[in-house]
Design a protein around this motif. Structure first.
Motif, PDB file in Angstrom:
ATOM      1  N   SER A   1      46.777  48.931  38.729  1.00  9.66           N
ATOM      2  CA  SER A   1      45.401  48.634  38.333  1.00  9.66           C
ATOM      3  C   SER A   1      45.333  47.307  37.582  1.00  9.66           C
ATOM      4  N   ALA A   2      46.371  46.987  36.807  1.00  9.56           N
ATOM      5  CA  ALA A   2      46.398  45.711  36.082  1.00  9.56           C
ATOM      6  C   ALA A   2      46.496  44.549  37.059  1.00  9.56           C
TER       7      ALA A   2
ATOM      8  N   ARG B   1      45.445  44.552  40.202  1.00 10.93           N
ATOM      9  CA  ARG B   1      44.160  44.453  40.901  1.00 10.93           C
ATOM     10  C   ARG B   1      43.104  43.793  40.024  1.00 10.93           C
ATOM     11  N   ARG B   2      43.088  44.150  38.740  1.00 16.00           N
ATOM     12  CA  ARG B   2      42.122  43.559  37.811  1.00 16.00           C
ATOM     13  C   ARG B   2      42.371  42.057  37.654  1.00 16.00           C
ATOM     14  N   ALA B   3      43.650  41.690  37.574  1.00 13.54           N
ATOM     15  CA  ALA B   3      44.007  40.277  37.429  1.00 13.54           C
ATOM     16  C   ALA B   3      43.584  39.481  38.665  1.00 13.54           C
ATOM     17  N   ILE B   4      43.772  40.065  39.852  1.00 14.09           N
ATOM     18  CA  ILE B   4      43.374  39.398  41.090  1.00 14.09           C
ATOM     19  C   ILE B   4      41.867  39.170  41.107  1.00 14.09           C
ATOM     20  N   LEU B   5      41.100  40.207  40.777  1.00  8.81           N
ATOM     21  CA  LEU B   5      39.642  40.086  40.807  1.00  8.81           C
ATOM     22  C   LEU B   5      39.157  39.068  39.774  1.00  8.81           C
ATOM     23  N   ASP B   6      39.716  39.120  38.568  1.00  7.75           N
ATOM     24  CA  ASP B   6      39.317  38.162  37.526  1.00  7.75           C
ATOM     25  C   ASP B   6      39.596  36.729  37.963  1.00  7.75           C
ATOM     26  N   PHE B   7      40.762  36.520  38.577  1.00  5.09           N
ATOM     27  CA  PHE B   7      41.152  35.179  39.008  1.00  5.09           C
ATOM     28  C   PHE B   7      40.195  34.659  40.074  1.00  5.09           C
TER      29      PHE B   7
ATOM     30  N   THR C   1      44.307  43.807  49.684  1.00  5.30           N
ATOM     31  CA  THR C   1      43.656  43.732  48.374  1.00  5.30           C
ATOM     32  C   THR C   1      42.943  42.406  48.164  1.00  5.30           C
ATOM     33  N   VAL C   2      43.623  41.296  48.451  1.00  4.93           N
ATOM     34  CA  VAL C   2      43.003  39.990  48.250  1.00  4.93           C
ATOM     35  C   VAL C   2      41.801  39.822  49.181  1.00  4.93           C
TER      36      VAL C   2
END
Length: 344
Positions: A88-89, A91-97, A332-333
């Protein structure tokens, strides 16, 4: 499937995992030491012999271990029960970026850079296809009393700017009317329909605005129907050269792939086949229709939102690839790029 087949697949899975990790041919002794397969070394040797006869593994050199073949990788990929999940961390980092991207170009550049880092392969993303784009907004800006700037923005983030030279001065009230006429004709329409609408508008314009409308319509039609070669963004090309040893058995293949990446045509055709954002497609070695890519694997999918695929994206690299991790990263990306673009 019989117990023997299941056991042989576990041997194949172990060979794939070890070869991806070590880059070295795998022998039966190494399998016994590294994996708890629950059978004797003699049974493993028999299973490896059977896998070799069936074309799933091969012996690159005399007295060496075995490596997976394209057929072996295909069997492995087809039987992946569960792709390696991202935390989850992560995935969150990818979305934030991705959400930090300031515009379409920035979001796509961030996406390929991130995907190349996650997979250690070459990442590629196709710009949103013009055929599915609609006009979100048209801005008409008066640069001088006789010169206008048209700014066309699509729902996929494309921005086009064009200068229109007017034959006469246009006052502010007339500019407002012109802006309203053009916006009403274009906004919300697909590009093809918008080009037809703006062409018709030239015949329907008020007499006092007809010349300005005709000049704007001429420029806009050219903009709307102009379909330049679709663009792609590449990231991590250096990863190919770091894996040069994987292409040693295919003379000239690495150079051919680098040339194909530079020309982009082959890559665009590969991504054009990725028309489903719910499915990740894996093409391994000889499964690739393009000769330049037959020493590589391509993992691709579509990205988009609300059931509309805007373009394709994915990675390519040697067949010796971490398929579960790569599939998860690509999926995911792609999903998050679709979400970010839909929210703009």
């Amino acid at each position: 499937m019989s117990n023997t087949d299941d056991r042989r697949f576990e041997v194949l899975r172990a060979i794939v995992a070890d070869y991806v990790s070590t880059k070295e041919p795998i022998g039966s002794k190494a399998l016994v030491e590294r994996h708890n397969l629950g059978v004797s070394s003699a049974t493993i040797r028999n299973d490896m012999a059977a896998l070799e006869r069936e074309g799933y593994i091969a012996q690159p050199h005399t007295s060496s271990g075995r490596v997976p073949t394209d057929k072996g990788y295909r069997q492995f990929v087809d039987r992946i029960a569960e792709v390696k999940p991202l935390s989850s961390a992560e995935r969150r980092a990818i979305l934030d970026f991705l959400e930090s991207g300031v515009d379409l170009d920035d979001v796509l550049r961030r996406g390929v850079r991130l995907l190349a880092q996650l997979t250690r392969q070459v990442a590629v993303v196709q710009y949103p296809s013009l055929s599915v784009s609609s006009v979100r907004h048209l801005e008409v800006v008066g640069l001088t009393p006789a010169r206008l700037l048209l700014v066309l923005i699509t729902d996929t983030g494309r921005v086009d700017q064009r200068i229109v030279e007017l034959g006469d001065v246009v006052v502010e009230d007339d500019l407002s009317r012109l802006r309203a006429l053009l916006g009403h004709a274009l906004e919300g329409k697909r590009l093809e329909a918008a080009s037809i609408a703006v062409a018709e508008l030239a015949d329907e314009a008020p007499d006092d605005l007809r010349d300005a409308v005709v000049r704007c319509a001429t420029v806009l039609v050219e903009t709307l129907v102009e379909h330049p070669e679709e663009r792609i963004v590449l990231g991590g090309t250096a990863n190919l050269t770091r894996n040069a040893a994987d292409f040693a058995g295919f003379p000239g293949s690495l150079r051919s792939m680098l040339e194909a990446l530079e020309e982009q045509v082959v890559v665009l055709k590969l991504l054009a086949a990725a028309q489903d954002s719910r499915t990740v497609t894996v093409r391994i070695g000889e499964e690739n229709e393009f000769e330049e890519m037959r020493s590589a694997s391509v993992v691709s999918t579509g990205y988009g939102s609300a059931g509309t695929v805007l373009g394709g994206m994915g990675v390519l690299g040697p067949t010796r690839m971490d398929y579960p991790g790569t599939i998860a990263s690509v999926a995911t990306v792609a999903r998050y790029i679709g979400q970010v673009l839909a929210g703009r």
